[in-house]
Structures are given as C-alpha cells and as structure tokens.
Enzyme design. Structure first.
Site, mmCIF file in Angstrom:
data_model
loop_
_atom_site.group_PDB
_atom_site.id
_atom_site.type_symbol
_atom_site.label_atom_id
_atom_site.label_comp_id
_atom_site.label_asym_id
_atom_site.label_seq_id
_atom_site.Cartn_x
_atom_site.Cartn_y
_atom_site.Cartn_z
ATOM 1 N N LYS A 1 0.803 -1.229 0.000
ATOM 2 C CA LYS A 1 0.000 0.000 0.000
ATOM 3 C C LYS A 1 0.835 1.277 0.000
ATOM 4 C CE LYS A 1 -4.205 -1.925 2.049
ATOM 5 N NZ LYS A 1 -5.199 -1.811 3.142
ATOM 6 N N ASP B 1 -9.847 2.652 1.635
ATOM 7 C CA ASP B 1 -9.958 2.289 3.054
ATOM 8 C C ASP B 1 -10.425 3.523 3.827
ATOM 9 O OD1 ASP B 1 -9.112 -0.364 2.827
ATOM 10 O OD2 ASP B 1 -7.002 0.143 3.124
#
Length: 284
Positions: free
Chosen positions: A68, A104
């Site tokens: 990420k 997210d």
C-alpha cells in the site's frame, strides 16, 4: 471486458473478485477481476506486476498488504486521501497514467456513518498503526474524532502515525502498552486495526474488562465477521462497525473509481452479496 485486479500477498481467500463481479452484473458491465501475486514483497516485484497488468489492458487494480505504501511511488497522480494517509489501496490505470486513491479511508467513513449515523467519534483509542490503521486514523477525524490515542507493538509505527496526524492539524498521542487500561477508560470509541481476532490469530486486541462505558467500537478484521472483540463490545452495549462494513464500502468506492458508475442503492447489493456468498453475522 473491464479487466480489474488485486495486487497483494496471501490473497487467495479474498472476496474482492466476487464483490466486483457482482457489481459488474448489477451495472450490466462485463467485469473480470483477477488476483495478482508478485514474486515477493519488494517494490521491484510490485512494479513488475503493475507493468504486466497495464500491458494487458487492465483499467484498475486494488492493492493490499504489503504494497500500500509502495504503490504511491508508482502513481502519476495521488488524491488528497492518499496524501494524508501515505498509502494507496486503489490504482486507476487510465490514459497512460496511474492515479492513486485510498478507499480504506473513504470506505470507513461510509461504513461508520451507515452504522452509527451522526454520532461523533469523539476521543478514540486505536490499537494498531499499520497500513489500515493509518487510513482509519485519519478517517476518524472526518466522523467527529476529537483526539486519537494510538497504541502499537512498534512504538516507532505508533509515533510515526501520531506525528503525521498532528502535522495535519489534528490531535493525537501515543499510548504505551501499560497505559491502555487508563486510555480505554477515557475514550468514546475503541478501534482494532491489528490482525488479532482473525481466524488465523484468534484473541482480543485488548482485555475484555477494558470494554466498558464506551459508545462504539470498530474491528478491521472481518474473517470471522463476529470477532471476539465485537461480540464483547456488543454485549457491553456499544454500537459496532465491522470489518465487513469496511471491506464492502471500500469495494464500492473502488468500483465507482474504476468504472465511473455510481452505485446509488447500496442495501440490495449488501443483501445479495451476503446471501450469495454466505456472509453470516449475528451482530450486523
């Protein structure tokens, strides 16, 4: 055919392909979503996999552990959420560019509001300051957090997140392991962003006796959906936000980025996905 993917390690059990292909069916879009596993966890392997799927005509890919933060370096453009969090889980591959997003961050906001409405997050204790913890940590201030108390086995990780949050103009501080009981007693919300509670690492991220008189709790773990932590929080009367809420809404947000299609009526999608893929919970 819209080719989409998920780049990560240990992703064989991911439900992301099922969710995205179901959304494609609902929008009458031919979606093919494939799991993509680089050779190792290095930046070079990630970049090689990204180059491969771009050459195959993929229009977007999700990104998960451990890439990420690595994903940001591959991007030509990053949105504000990525700049805040310092990580990306969604890459749009369009017009020869790589555009980075963090769903997210946005997915947690949608999931929180869907569960507890306008209840301000208030003062929050968060256990875990890794990739998802960074996204949730910043997102909390979009749902009314006043201060974030962060505890992590790695004091360096906790301090890094706290520094980033304070630098962004919010309020945060590190909580040492021995001070968790005191911290839990003074907060409105409890957040687990560690793997503790997962089917492969069962247990509680903090002792059950520390869950008392808070207003709400969130667990990033969603396998199982009803973690020991959420069961205990529900028993104590806290409103709960589940890891499945995060998974579902981050997926919806990513699908909208990839396709340009807005999913206006979410509840039928939620109900159909849970029924079709036997996503069972006694709490939500």
């Amino acid at each position: 055919m819209l080719h989409l993917g998920l780049i990560g390690q240990a992703i064989a059990a991911s439900r992301s392909p099922s969710l995205h292909m179901m959304l494609g069916e609902l929008k009458n879009l031919p979606v093919d979503y494939q799991l993509q596993v680089p050779e190792d966890d290095s930046a070079a392997s990630f970049n090689a996999k990204l180059a491969e799927i771009r050459s195959l005509g993929f229009v977007g890919t999700n990104v998960t552990f451990p890439y990420k933060q690595i994903a940001i370096d591959s991007a030509d453009e990053v949105n504000d959420a990525v700049k805040k969090v310092g990580a990306s889980n969604t890459l749009l591959l369009k017009d020869g560019k790589v555009c980075a997003f963090n769903t997210d961050y946005t997915g947690f906001i949608r999931g929180y509001k869907g569960r507890v409405g306008d209840l301000p997050a208030g003062k929050v204790l968060m256990i875990g300051a890794g990739g998802v913890g960074r996204a949730i940590g910043f997102a909390l201030f979009e749902v009314g957090a006043t201060e974030l108390l962060v505890s992590d086995l790695s004091e360096r990780s906790a301090q890094s997140l706290v520094d980033a949050i304070n630098d962004a103009g919010y309020k945060a501080r590190v909580v040492a392991k021995e001070d968790i009981a005191t911290a839990a007693a003074e907060v409105d919300g409890l957040v687990n962003c560690t793997p503790v509670g997962h089917i492969k690492s069962p247990g509680m991220p903090l002792a059950a006796e520390f869950i008392e008189n808070q207003k709400w709790a969130f667990d990033a773990v969603y396998t199982p959906m009803d973690t020991e932590f959420l069961i205990e929080a529900n028993k104590k009367g806290l409103q709960i936000v589940s890891g499945f809420d995060l998974f579902f809404y981050q997926g919806i947000d990513a699908f909208e980025i990839f396709t340009g299609e807005v999913v206006t009526d979410v509840k039928p999608v939620w109900d159909q996905f849970r029924e079709k893929y036997d996503v069972v919970s006694s709490l939500i």
